[in-house]
Write an enzyme that holds these catalytic residues in place. Structure first.
Site, short mmCIF file in Angstrom:
data_model
loop_
_atom_site.label_atom_id
_atom_site.label_comp_id
_atom_site.label_asym_id
_atom_site.label_seq_id
_atom_site.Cartn_x
_atom_site.Cartn_y
_atom_site.Cartn_z
N MET A 30 0.84 -1.20 0.00
CA MET A 30 0.00 0.00 0.00
C MET A 30 0.88 1.26 0.00
O MET A 30 0.38 2.36 0.25
CB MET A 30 -0.94 0.00 1.21
CG MET A 30 -1.91 -1.19 1.17
SD MET A 30 -3.43 -0.92 2.10
CE MET A 30 -2.79 -0.64 3.74
N TYR A 32 4.10 4.02 0.83
CA TYR A 32 4.79 4.65 1.94
C TYR A 32 5.87 3.68 2.43
O TYR A 32 5.89 3.24 3.58
CB TYR A 32 3.84 5.06 3.06
CG TYR A 32 4.31 6.30 3.78
CD1 TYR A 32 4.34 7.53 3.13
CD2 TYR A 32 4.75 6.24 5.10
CE1 TYR A 32 4.81 8.66 3.78
CE2 TYR A 32 5.22 7.37 5.75
CZ TYR A 32 5.24 8.57 5.08
OH TYR A 32 5.70 9.71 5.72
N LEU A 33 6.73 3.33 1.50
CA LEU A 33 7.64 2.18 1.66
C LEU A 33 8.65 2.40 2.78
O LEU A 33 9.13 3.51 3.02
CB LEU A 33 8.37 1.93 0.34
CG LEU A 33 7.47 1.66 -0.87
CD1 LEU A 33 8.34 1.43 -2.12
CD2 LEU A 33 6.55 0.47 -0.63
N GLY A 36 10.87 -2.81 5.58
CA GLY A 36 10.14 -4.07 5.53
C GLY A 36 9.69 -4.38 4.11
O GLY A 36 9.89 -5.48 3.61
N HIS A 37 9.11 -3.38 3.45
CA HIS A 37 8.72 -3.55 2.05
C HIS A 37 9.95 -3.83 1.17
O HIS A 37 9.91 -4.68 0.28
CB HIS A 37 8.07 -2.28 1.50
CG HIS A 37 6.81 -1.85 2.19
ND1 HIS A 37 6.70 -0.65 2.85
CD2 HIS A 37 5.60 -2.45 2.30
CE1 HIS A 37 5.48 -0.52 3.34
NE2 HIS A 37 4.79 -1.59 3.03
N GLY A 147 4.89 -10.24 3.93
CA GLY A 147 5.61 -10.17 5.19
C GLY A 147 4.91 -10.92 6.31
O GLY A 147 3.69 -10.92 6.41
#
Ligand code: AMP
Length: 288
Positions: A30, A32-33, A36-37, A147
């Site tokens: 979604m 707003y990296l 973790g992304h 994740g």
């Protein structure tokens, strides 16, 4: 890296890649990296030939009164980060591209989607499963990276792919944390400085739960109470749930046994944060 906004551009491009013998990796997000992304994107880069990342704030998975409008967005920065992480195709569909008309079809995964996040956020996992099924249909045969941070979501997506025989191998990736243990999340941006300082209590409580299980605790109510007490001792934290479940079925084993997952959801001001950790109770040794 190329940025694409339409299904009509993405689908033939990926069909062409596969026809040329190249494998496809998909990382749905979604936006707003954060790291973790990016860990998912790097893993996809290492394991597949063509890496597609999607950025879509999916309205179907937000309930009334949740943070759909407030959800943080920064497409320029996301583009730079995704590019640096090795993404080839950044798929950024608008809401009208994904849902040009009211959606009459809902994908719903029973059982694993019902407790915990499913109980706290009615219809959330239907929204997730529906948009993920749609992304899988658009992207086609691929490995898809998710994740463990959203452990119940990962379980829902695995089951969705299996039940519907989708040509997608779902790959779960470990949770990336800040130095003080806080799980990285786009929603951490909602935290005030005081709340940010308090937020690692969630991971501390989960680890205390793991330590108790490893020390022999087999009563799920006791493990739940221990984690709850630690979180409730933090004045800025408001406990939503802390629970121990079987990592596959999401049922609470009593006594605790097997492959367990400890999960918590906690509010800090306007941020609702979730986290989880795993622990395995070894099977009792035979004989004696
Ligand atoms: P989101 O943008 O929050 O929908 O997350 C997109 C994907 O990134 C999901 O598969 C998440 O589970 C994963 N993800 C989010 N935060 C983390 C994290 N801290 N560590 C690993 N994966 C994460």
């Amino acid at each position: 890296m190329k940025t694409l906004h339409t299904i009509a551009e993405l689908r033939p491009l990926l069909d062409g890649e596969r026809a040329a013998g190249r494998s496809v990796g998909l990382v749905p997000t979604m936006g707003y990296l954060h790291d973790g992304h990016l860990a998912l994107m790097r893993r996809a880069r290492a394991e597949t030939d063509v890496v597609v990342a999607s950025i879509f704030v999916n309205p179907l998975q937000f309930g009334a009164g949740e943070d759909l409008e407030a959800y943080p967005r920064d497409l320029d920065r996301d583009g730079r980060l995704a590019d640096a992480a090795g993404v080839d195709e950044l798929f950024v569909p608008g809401a009208a591209e994904m849902f040009p008309e009211p959606v009459l079809t809902t994908v719903s995964v029973a059982q694993v989607s019902e407790p915990l996040e499913g109980a706290a956020r009615p219809h959330h996992f239907d929204g997730v499963a529906t948009v993920v099924a749609k992304l899988f249909a658009i992207v086609g045969t691929c490995r898809a990276y998710f994740g463990e941070k959203d452990f119940q979501q990962l379980a829902v997506v695995r089951r969705l792919a299996r039940d519907l025989s989708l040509p997608v191998e779902v790959v779960g990736c470990p949770t990336v944390r800040e130095h003080d243990g806080l799980a990285m999340s786009s929603r951490n941006s909602y935290l005030t400085p005081d709340e940010r300082e308090a937020a690692p209590v969630v991971y501390r409580a989960l680890r205390a739960g793991v330590a108790a299980v490893l020390a022999g605790e087999r009563d799920p109510a006791a493990a739940r109470a221990l984690m709850g007490q630690i979180i409730e001792a933090e004045p800025l934290a408001q406990l939503d749930y802390a629970e121990v479940v079987d990592a596959d079925s999401f049922r609470v084993p009593d006594p605790l046994a097997g492959n367990l997952r400890l999960l918590a959801a906690v509010r800090f001001g306007r941020a609702r944060l979730i986290d989880n950790v795993g622990v395995t109770v070894p099977a009792p040794t035979q004989g004696g």
